[in-house]
Design an enzyme around this catalytic site. Sequence first.
Site, PDB file in Angstrom:
ATOM      1  N   GLU A  71      -9.911  -5.273  10.011  1.00 21.96           N
ATOM      2  CA  GLU A  71      -9.491  -5.399  11.409  1.00 21.96           C
ATOM      3  C   GLU A  71     -10.726  -5.402  12.323  1.00 21.96           C
ATOM      4  O   GLU A  71     -10.850  -6.220  13.219  1.00 21.96           O
ATOM      5  CB  GLU A  71      -8.557  -4.238  11.747  1.00 21.96           C
ATOM      6  CG  GLU A  71      -7.706  -4.507  12.958  1.00 21.96           C
ATOM      7  CD  GLU A  71      -6.740  -3.365  13.222  1.00 21.96           C
ATOM      8  OE1 GLU A  71      -6.524  -2.551  12.303  1.00 21.96           O
ATOM      9  OE2 GLU A  71      -6.231  -3.308  14.350  1.00 21.96           O
ATOM     10  N   ARG A 122      -7.086   3.083  -6.435  1.00 19.88           N
ATOM     11  CA  ARG A 122      -5.781   3.272  -7.085  1.00 19.88           C
ATOM     12  C   ARG A 122      -5.505   2.190  -8.111  1.00 19.88           C
ATOM     13  O   ARG A 122      -4.758   2.396  -9.064  1.00 19.88           O
ATOM     14  CB  ARG A 122      -4.683   3.363  -6.019  1.00 19.88           C
ATOM     15  CG  ARG A 122      -4.661   4.727  -5.350  1.00 19.88           C
ATOM     16  CD  ARG A 122      -3.976   4.701  -4.011  1.00 19.88           C
ATOM     17  NE  ARG A 122      -4.882   4.277  -2.974  1.00 19.88           N
ATOM     18  CZ  ARG A 122      -4.518   3.922  -1.758  1.00 19.88           C
ATOM     19  NH1 ARG A 122      -3.261   3.929  -1.420  1.00 19.88           N
ATOM     20  NH2 ARG A 122      -5.422   3.546  -0.871  1.00 19.88           N
TER      21      ARG A 122
HETATM   22  P1  AMP Z   1      -5.109  -5.527   2.318  1.00 15.06           P
HETATM   23  O1  AMP Z   1      -6.490  -5.973   1.942  1.00 15.06           O
HETATM   24  O2  AMP Z   1      -4.832  -5.593   3.776  1.00 15.06           O
HETATM   25  O3  AMP Z   1      -4.035  -6.246   1.489  1.00 15.06           O
HETATM   26  O4  AMP Z   1      -5.019  -3.979   1.973  1.00 15.06           O
HETATM   27  C1  AMP Z   1      -4.824  -3.577   0.664  1.00 15.06           C
HETATM   28  C2  AMP Z   1      -5.619  -2.359   0.318  1.00 15.06           C
HETATM   29  O5  AMP Z   1      -5.596  -1.370   1.353  1.00 15.06           O
HETATM   30  C3  AMP Z   1      -5.052  -1.713  -0.925  1.00 15.06           C
HETATM   31  O6  AMP Z   1      -6.111  -1.323  -1.786  1.00 15.06           O
HETATM   32  C4  AMP Z   1      -4.238  -0.543  -0.419  1.00 15.06           C
HETATM   33  O7  AMP Z   1      -4.390   0.558  -1.274  1.00 15.06           O
HETATM   34  C5  AMP Z   1      -4.781  -0.257   0.988  1.00 15.06           C
HETATM   35  N1  AMP Z   1      -3.716  -0.177   2.008  1.00 15.06           N
HETATM   36  C6  AMP Z   1      -3.494  -1.057   3.019  1.00 15.06           C
HETATM   37  N2  AMP Z   1      -2.454  -0.702   3.791  1.00 15.06           N
HETATM   38  C7  AMP Z   1      -1.965   0.442   3.238  1.00 15.06           C
HETATM   39  C8  AMP Z   1      -0.849   1.318   3.560  1.00 15.06           C
HETATM   40  N3  AMP Z   1      -0.018   1.092   4.606  1.00 15.06           N
HETATM   41  N4  AMP Z   1      -0.639   2.384   2.764  1.00 15.06           N
HETATM   42  C9  AMP Z   1      -1.449   2.634   1.701  1.00 15.06           C
HETATM   43  N5  AMP Z   1      -2.505   1.867   1.360  1.00 15.06           N
HETATM   44  C10 AMP Z   1      -2.774   0.784   2.112  1.00 15.06           C
END
Ligand code: AMP
Length: 183
Positions: free
Chosen positions: A103, A66
Site C-alpha cells: 500500500e 505461514r
Molecule cells: P497480498 O500480497 O495482498 O495477497 O497479501 C498476502 C500476504 O499478506 C499473505 O502472506 C498473508 O499472510 C498476509 N495477509 C494479508 N492480508 C491479511 C489478513 N487480512 N489477515 C492475515 N494475513 C493477511
Amino acid sequence: MNADAKPIIDFKRLIRTIPDYPKPGIMFRDITTLLLDPQGLRGAVDELMLPFLNMSVDLVAGIEARGFILGGAVAHELGKGFVPVRKKGKLPHKTIGQEYQLEYGVDAVEIHADAIAPGQRVLLVDDLIATGGTAEAAIELVRRSGGELIAAAFIIDLPELGGSVKLRKRGVSVHTLVSFEGH
Ligand code: AMP
C-alpha cells in the site's frame, strides 16, 4: 459415517479474526488457532494438497512465514522437496529477488538461485491471498528460474481484494478452502 469417511471440518470456525490488526480497518485472519487444532491442521493440509495428489509436482514453494508451515507439510505429504520464498536478505546463498507493491512502498521476496531447475513443476502455498501481490512475486521467481507454476493453494481467499481473480487472469490455477468478506 463409515471408517473411511473424512470428518467435515469447519475451517472458518477455527480461524480467529482480530479486528484492526495490524492497523485500523484490517480484519486479521489468524490461522494460529487452526494450527493448534489437530483435526484442523491435518484437514487443512489434506485439503490444500488433495487436488494435486495425482498431478505431477516436483517441488512445493511456501511463502514466509505461514506458508512455510503449510507448504512444508504439503511437501511432506506429497513426498516432494520444499522451496522457502523468503523476505529479502534472509537467504544465505546466491538469490534471485522480485519486488512487489505494498500500500505504501515496495517489498521483495527471494529464493535461492539454484532452488528450482528449469522444467520443474512447482506448487505454491501460502495461508491467505489478499491483493495477490506477494503470490505474484513468488510466481515470477518460479518462472524466472525456468520452473512451471502448476497452481497456487491458500487456505483463505479475500475475494474483495481481487488477488485470486488477478492470478487466474494470468493463467494460474488458484485453489482456496474458505473465503471471508472484507479486507
Ligand atoms: P497480498 O500480497 O495482498 O495477497 O497479501 C498476502 C500476504 O499478506 C499473505 O502472506 C498473508 O499472510 C498476509 N495477509 C494479508 N492480508 C491479511 C489478513 N487480512 N489477515 C492475515 N494475513 C493477511
